[in-house]
Design a protein around this motif. Sequence first.
Motif, PDB file in Angstrom:
ATOM      1  N   VAL A 209      25.029  52.624  80.214  1.00 23.09           N
ATOM      2  CA  VAL A 209      25.833  52.864  81.089  1.00 23.09           C
ATOM      3  C   VAL A 209      25.384  53.388  82.301  1.00 23.09           C
ATOM      4  O   VAL A 209      24.496  54.232  82.447  1.00 23.09           O
ATOM      5  N   THR A 210      26.239  53.118  83.660  1.00 23.62           N
ATOM      6  CA  THR A 210      25.706  54.008  84.789  1.00 23.62           C
ATOM      7  C   THR A 210      26.836  54.970  84.757  1.00 23.62           C
ATOM      8  O   THR A 210      27.937  54.664  84.847  1.00 23.62           O
ATOM      9  N   LEU A 211      26.735  56.386  84.548  1.00 24.28           N
ATOM     10  CA  LEU A 211      27.504  57.679  84.529  1.00 24.28           C
ATOM     11  C   LEU A 211      27.370  57.830  86.051  1.00 24.28           C
ATOM     12  O   LEU A 211      26.423  58.482  86.554  1.00 24.28           O
ATOM     13  N   ARG A 212      28.660  58.013  86.657  1.00 22.53           N
ATOM     14  CA  ARG A 212      28.627  58.383  88.041  1.00 22.53           C
ATOM     15  C   ARG A 212      29.514  59.565  88.028  1.00 22.53           C
ATOM     16  O   ARG A 212      31.023  59.682  87.892  1.00 22.53           O
ATOM     17  N   PHE A 213      29.212  60.606  88.634  1.00 17.65           N
ATOM     18  CA  PHE A 213      29.696  61.783  89.223  1.00 17.65           C
ATOM     19  C   PHE A 213      30.306  61.663  90.381  1.00 17.65           C
ATOM     20  O   PHE A 213      29.392  61.423  91.263  1.00 17.65           O
ATOM     21  N   ILE A 214      31.604  61.953  90.519  1.00 18.23           N
ATOM     22  CA  ILE A 214      32.046  62.083  91.638  1.00 18.23           C
ATOM     23  C   ILE A 214      32.599  63.165  92.258  1.00 18.23           C
ATOM     24  O   ILE A 214      33.463  63.968  91.454  1.00 18.23           O
ATOM     25  N   GLN A 247      15.327  58.243  92.434  1.00 19.16           N
ATOM     26  CA  GLN A 247      16.363  57.350  92.859  1.00 19.16           C
ATOM     27  C   GLN A 247      15.956  56.100  93.294  1.00 19.16           C
ATOM     28  O   GLN A 247      15.003  55.750  93.670  1.00 19.16           O
ATOM     29  N   LYS A 248      17.105  55.268  92.877  1.00 18.45           N
ATOM     30  CA  LYS A 248      17.147  53.835  92.940  1.00 18.45           C
ATOM     31  C   LYS A 248      17.497  53.266  94.519  1.00 18.45           C
ATOM     32  O   LYS A 248      18.171  53.943  95.271  1.00 18.45           O
ATOM     33  N   ILE A 249      16.873  52.092  94.875  1.00 15.48           N
ATOM     34  CA  ILE A 249      17.241  51.569  96.378  1.00 15.48           C
ATOM     35  C   ILE A 249      18.653  50.997  95.999  1.00 15.48           C
ATOM     36  O   ILE A 249      18.972  50.222  95.021  1.00 15.48           O
ATOM     37  N   ARG A 250      19.358  51.246  96.924  1.00 18.74           N
ATOM     38  CA  ARG A 250      20.797  50.842  97.057  1.00 18.74           C
ATOM     39  C   ARG A 250      20.953  49.253  97.442  1.00 18.74           C
ATOM     40  O   ARG A 250      20.331  49.093  98.628  1.00 18.74           O
ATOM     41  N   ASN A 251      21.732  48.479  96.534  1.00 23.00           N
ATOM     42  CA  ASN A 251      22.025  47.011  97.052  1.00 23.00           C
ATOM     43  C   ASN A 251      23.040  46.943  98.151  1.00 23.00           C
ATOM     44  O   ASN A 251      23.860  47.842  98.334  1.00 23.00           O
ATOM     45  N   LYS A 252      23.067  45.898  98.855  1.00 20.44           N
ATOM     46  CA  LYS A 252      23.919  45.782 100.081  1.00 20.44           C
ATOM     47  C   LYS A 252      25.521  45.814  99.816  1.00 20.44           C
ATOM     48  O   LYS A 252      26.195  46.248 100.667  1.00 20.44           O
ATOM     49  N   ASP A 253      25.747  45.302  98.506  1.00 24.34           N
ATOM     50  CA  ASP A 253      27.393  45.434  98.267  1.00 24.34           C
ATOM     51  C   ASP A 253      27.510  46.370  97.258  1.00 24.34           C
ATOM     52  O   ASP A 253      28.598  46.374  96.420  1.00 24.34           O
ATOM     53  N   ALA A 254      26.674  47.488  97.076  1.00 27.89           N
ATOM     54  CA  ALA A 254      26.773  48.412  96.133  1.00 27.89           C
ATOM     55  C   ALA A 254      28.054  49.342  96.762  1.00 27.89           C
ATOM     56  O   ALA A 254      28.258  49.448  97.890  1.00 27.89           O
ATOM     57  N   GLY A 255      28.543  50.457  95.819  1.00 27.46           N
ATOM     58  CA  GLY A 255      29.338  51.348  96.265  1.00 27.46           C
ATOM     59  C   GLY A 255      28.375  52.365  97.015  1.00 27.46           C
ATOM     60  O   GLY A 255      27.563  52.502  97.060  1.00 27.46           O
ATOM     61  N   GLN A 258      24.690  57.565  95.245  1.00 25.93           N
ATOM     62  CA  GLN A 258      23.347  57.493  95.103  1.00 25.93           C
ATOM     63  C   GLN A 258      22.913  57.504  93.645  1.00 25.93           C
ATOM     64  O   GLN A 258      23.353  58.156  92.643  1.00 25.93           O
ATOM     65  N   GLU A 259      22.132  56.526  93.194  1.00 25.09           N
ATOM     66  CA  GLU A 259      21.866  56.414  91.811  1.00 25.09           C
ATOM     67  C   GLU A 259      20.235  56.476  91.343  1.00 25.09           C
ATOM     68  O   GLU A 259      19.325  56.545  92.207  1.00 25.09           O
ATOM     69  N   TYR A 265      15.623  57.268  79.264  1.00 28.45           N
ATOM     70  CA  TYR A 265      17.395  57.082  79.039  1.00 28.45           C
ATOM     71  C   TYR A 265      17.613  55.480  79.199  1.00 28.45           C
ATOM     72  O   TYR A 265      17.238  54.828  80.213  1.00 28.45           O
ATOM     73  N   ARG A 266      18.394  55.263  78.522  1.00 27.13           N
ATOM     74  CA  ARG A 266      19.002  53.738  78.479  1.00 27.13           C
ATOM     75  C   ARG A 266      19.864  53.528  79.640  1.00 27.13           C
ATOM     76  O   ARG A 266      20.137  52.599  80.313  1.00 27.13           O
ATOM     77  N   GLY A 267      20.705  54.602  80.004  1.00 29.45           N
ATOM     78  CA  GLY A 267      21.499  54.865  80.859  1.00 29.45           C
ATOM     79  C   GLY A 267      21.002  55.180  82.148  1.00 29.45           C
ATOM     80  O   GLY A 267      20.009  55.763  82.382  1.00 29.45           O
ATOM     81  N   SER A 268      21.949  55.236  83.489  1.00 22.50           N
ATOM     82  CA  SER A 268      21.425  55.699  84.679  1.00 22.50           C
ATOM     83  C   SER A 268      22.683  56.832  85.135  1.00 22.50           C
ATOM     84  O   SER A 268      23.611  56.834  84.727  1.00 22.50           O
ATOM     85  N   ILE A 269      22.368  57.386  86.246  1.00 20.06           N
ATOM     86  CA  ILE A 269      23.313  58.377  86.866  1.00 20.06           C
ATOM     87  C   ILE A 269      23.388  57.931  88.118  1.00 20.06           C
ATOM     88  O   ILE A 269      22.789  57.704  89.132  1.00 20.06           O
ATOM     89  N   GLY A 270      24.810  58.004  88.699  1.00 17.13           N
ATOM     90  CA  GLY A 270      25.057  57.748  90.192  1.00 17.13           C
ATOM     91  C   GLY A 270      25.955  59.087  90.429  1.00 17.13           C
ATOM     92  O   GLY A 270      26.463  59.608  89.828  1.00 17.13           O
ATOM     93  N   LEU A 271      25.557  59.371  91.814  1.00 12.45           N
ATOM     94  CA  LEU A 271      26.558  60.403  92.364  1.00 12.45           C
ATOM     95  C   LEU A 271      26.952  60.136  93.568  1.00 12.45           C
ATOM     96  O   LEU A 271      26.486  59.685  94.556  1.00 12.45           O
ATOM     97  N   ILE A 272      28.497  60.244  93.688  1.00  9.73           N
ATOM     98  CA  ILE A 272      29.226  60.007  94.904  1.00  9.73           C
ATOM     99  C   ILE A 272      29.773  61.335  95.479  1.00  9.73           C
ATOM    100  O   ILE A 272      30.431  61.872  95.068  1.00  9.73           O
TER     101      ILE A 272
END
Length: 351
Positions: A209-214, A247-255, A258-259, A265-272
């Motif tokens: 999963v992409t785990l996003r901490f907000i 840090q990954k490159i952000r897609n144009k339609d992404a939220g 910062q990922e 790790y099979r999952g990734s992390i996002g920070l809002i």
Amino acid sequence: MNSYTRIPLTELGSGELESYDTQVILNDDFQDTHGRRFSYLRLSITDVCNFRCDYCLPDGYQCLDKTEPLSLEEIRQLAQTFAAHGTRKIRITGGEPVLRKDLPDIIAALKQTPGIETVALTTNGYKINQHIDSWKAAGLDQLNVSIDSLDPKVFQTITGHDRLQEILTGIDRAFELGFKDVKVNAVLLKSHNANELNSFLNWIKTTPVTLRFIELMETGQNPDYFAKNHLSGEQIKQQLLANGWQQKIRNKDAGPAQEFDHPDYRGSIGLIMPYSKDFCSSCNRLRITALGKLHLCLFGEQGYDLRHLMAEGKQAELETAIQGLLRDKKATHFLHDGQTGAIQHFAQIGG
């Protein structure tokens, strides 16, 4: 091709916006005066929520307006208009969108709209096991599930529901059905999950999963809670970078996240992190509430009523109204100044 029209923008915002004549330029894409294009629409289909998250609805949902939410046909008209002007992704939000029995029909209508490439859903996971097969069959592409703690007791304290294991099982089912883009949202809360980073990291070691901490954001009704519970995501970012995350490159339609990913790790992390520098410079989304109001920013001072234009034969008027209102979209929010806008809680708009 651009078209140029002089029309009065009347009745917008139920009197909140004065009528005036202006020349409105309709481009292929909806864009504001700061050069930002809007490929992403967050569409709330209900403001009702059955959870009692203490940072959003600590006293539960209170019905303040009994007006029916947008109908399927209104949603279809709205999607066609946005798709015609550059929107490629629509995220269905609430309240809790699963509470609408016609959710599969809404997903299907959005997915069948020419130009819409991605249909996403944000849910608290309520009865996810009972519904996810129908969502997938209807065409859902992406799934976001809110899980603020992996400790069942803490999860129940935050949400008022003992459903953590049920939700985790539902996520497993999503993978079985072939979902490739599953995100889990966790609001950073000093009094609840500040010490759970290692638990979350252990989970995504084997869970893709992409785990996003907000970061917790201040609203009109939570200033004291915010002061006691806000945590900056910057310290997590620095910890990740120090431990080999890239840090990954952000897609144009992404939220706005910062990922980061890591080869182990099979999952990734996002920070809002809405309080970070230049957070708003890449804004690519607009918001429509369940009652048909356009919000130019999550923390704007008002919503503009467009519902009377969400009907067959009025698409040109709806297009012109949206582009006209985009002229008023500010370059940034004013959270740093303690200005939270009109929002009292996130169920009002859909986050």
